[in-house]
Design an enzyme around this catalytic site. Structure first.
Site, PDB file in Angstrom:
ATOM      1  N   GLU A  75      -8.726   0.673  -0.514  1.00 47.85           N
ATOM      2  CA  GLU A  75      -7.644  -0.111   0.069  1.00 47.85           C
ATOM      3  C   GLU A  75      -7.865  -0.090   1.571  1.00 47.85           C
ATOM      4  OE1 GLU A  75      -3.013   0.542   1.204  1.00 47.85           O
ATOM      5  OE2 GLU A  75      -3.561   1.129  -0.834  1.00 47.85           O
ATOM      6  N   LYS A  93       3.877  -0.256  -5.675  1.00 52.01           N
ATOM      7  CA  LYS A  93       3.546   0.924  -4.893  1.00 52.01           C
ATOM      8  C   LYS A  93       4.792   1.786  -4.704  1.00 52.01           C
ATOM      9  CE  LYS A  93       1.687   2.163  -0.315  1.00 52.01           C
ATOM     10  NZ  LYS A  93       1.082   1.632   0.920  1.00 52.01           N
ATOM     11  N   ARG A 109      -4.221  -2.209   9.556  1.00 51.50           N
ATOM     12  CA  ARG A 109      -3.708  -1.604  10.785  1.00 51.50           C
ATOM     13  C   ARG A 109      -4.709  -1.718  11.928  1.00 51.50           C
ATOM     14  NH1 ARG A 109      -1.936   2.754   7.287  1.00 51.50           N
ATOM     15  NH2 ARG A 109      -3.608   4.075   8.085  1.00 51.50           N
ATOM     16  N   THR A 151      -1.287  -2.282   3.978  1.00 51.98           N
ATOM     17  CA  THR A 151      -0.439  -2.508   5.145  1.00 51.98           C
ATOM     18  C   THR A 151      -0.369  -4.000   5.477  1.00 51.98           C
ATOM     19  OG1 THR A 151      -1.395  -0.431   5.960  1.00 51.98           O
ATOM     20  CG2 THR A 151       0.238  -1.465   7.348  1.00 51.98           C
TER      21      THR A 151
END
Length: 320
Positions: A41, A129, A45, A69
């Site tokens: 993953e 999640k 960021r 993210t």
């Protein structure tokens, strides 16, 4: 189950990566693949995330890539165009979630409450999640929620590590965990690819939890099976347990009343925390299985035989 989600479940541990540069992308992913974790993953960021995904998709095609993210529709579009097969967010945004679903993508929004989870499931998310997992009550929290949301399938991140990974993966509704402990940022910056591979192998070993479950001995008749089992039990002061097709000595030795046709001398049963996950990881090493020997229930595969013999014994996996 969707093919991508099934693959995530089989891999079990999804490394979460924040790349510092595109140059790190390929060697890191090759280290992950060599360590038995062909997935990542890649978090959005950092400024290079999109290009890292694109580069990995081209040069390490065996990697299952996700983008993490992801906060906006624009980021989701860029990530999917670059090659991300699933999108992960820290929170639940119905608009971003719907956009990814409408484009045929896999969306795993971040959720922390049963209300968010229910909304995401009703919107069409096959997996969600749970984040941050440990701070929100961990496995105990999900077991309480799971009793009501029986269709929920979670990927848990946030506080998951080598010590508690099997606490999470031991609950059937948790399909995978995300973590950084096998590829910490300082190791990535230092280019310690061999160390990362070794830590990935250790993570997979911990997750699968292989151990010797029992040994089955072929006996020629019920009378011989009884005699052999009672002799071993008496010799070592172990419990003798008669059965329909075999007799057990404690839980360690099984004396077959009729020879196991799959093994000349008998069979060796290897315990695994999750047989489906074990089959996936062993198959990546070239191990083949006898599909017609698979025994399953609502939690997945309970037992399955490997092809061939080792030392005159058939080998099969059994769920612990």
């Amino acid at each position: 189950m969707n093919q991508v989600i099934e693959q995530i479940s089989n891999i079990g541990i999804i490394p979460v990566i924040a790349f510092n540069s595109v140059e790190e992308a390929v060697p890191l992913c090759k280290a992950l693949v060599a360590g038995g974790l062909p997935a990542a993953e890649v978090t959005f960021r950092t400024a290079c995330a999109e290009e890292c995904i694109r580069t990995i998709a081209k040069e390490v095609p065996e990697m299952l890539l996700g983008a993490g993210t992801v906060l906006t529709i624009d980021q989701a579009d860029r990530a999917m165009a670059a090659g991300a097969k699933f999108i992960v967010a820290p929170g639940y945004d119905p608009q971003v979630t719907q956009h990814v679903i409408d484009k045929g993508g896999i969306m795993m929004p971040g959720t922390a409450t049963s209300g968010e989870m229910q909304q995401a499931m009703n919107q069409g998310c096959e997996a969600i999640k749970f984040f941050p997992a440990e701070a929100n009550g961990g496995v105990a929290m999900l077991k309480n929620i799971g009793a009501a949301l029986k269709g929920a399938r979670w990927m848990c991140t946030g506080g998951v590590n080598a010590k508690n990974v099997n606490d999470y993966l031991g609950y059937p509704q948790i399909i995978a965990v995300g973590g950084t402990w096998m590829c910490k940022s300082d190791m990535i910056k230092a280019g310690e690819w061999d160390k990362i591979t070794a830590m990935c192998k250790e993570a997979v070993k911990t997750m699968l939890g292989f151990n010797l479950h029992h040994v089955g001995i072929n006996c020629g008749s019920p009378e011989e099976a009884e005699k052999v089992a009672k002799t071993i039990a008496a010799l070592f002061d172990l419990e003798y347990k008669p059965g329909n097709s075999s007799n057990f000595v404690s839980t360690y030795v099984e004396c077959m009343k009729k020879p196991d046709a799959r093994g000349t001398n008998g069979h060796i049963a290897i315990g695994a925390n999750n047989v489906d996950r074990a089959v996936y990881h062993l198959s990546r090493q070239g191990v083949e299985f006898i599909e017609e020997s698979r025994v399953s229930d609502d939690k997945g595969t309970k037992a399955i035989y490997l092809k061939g013999e080792i030392g005159g014994f058939a080998i099969h996996l059994v769920r612990k």
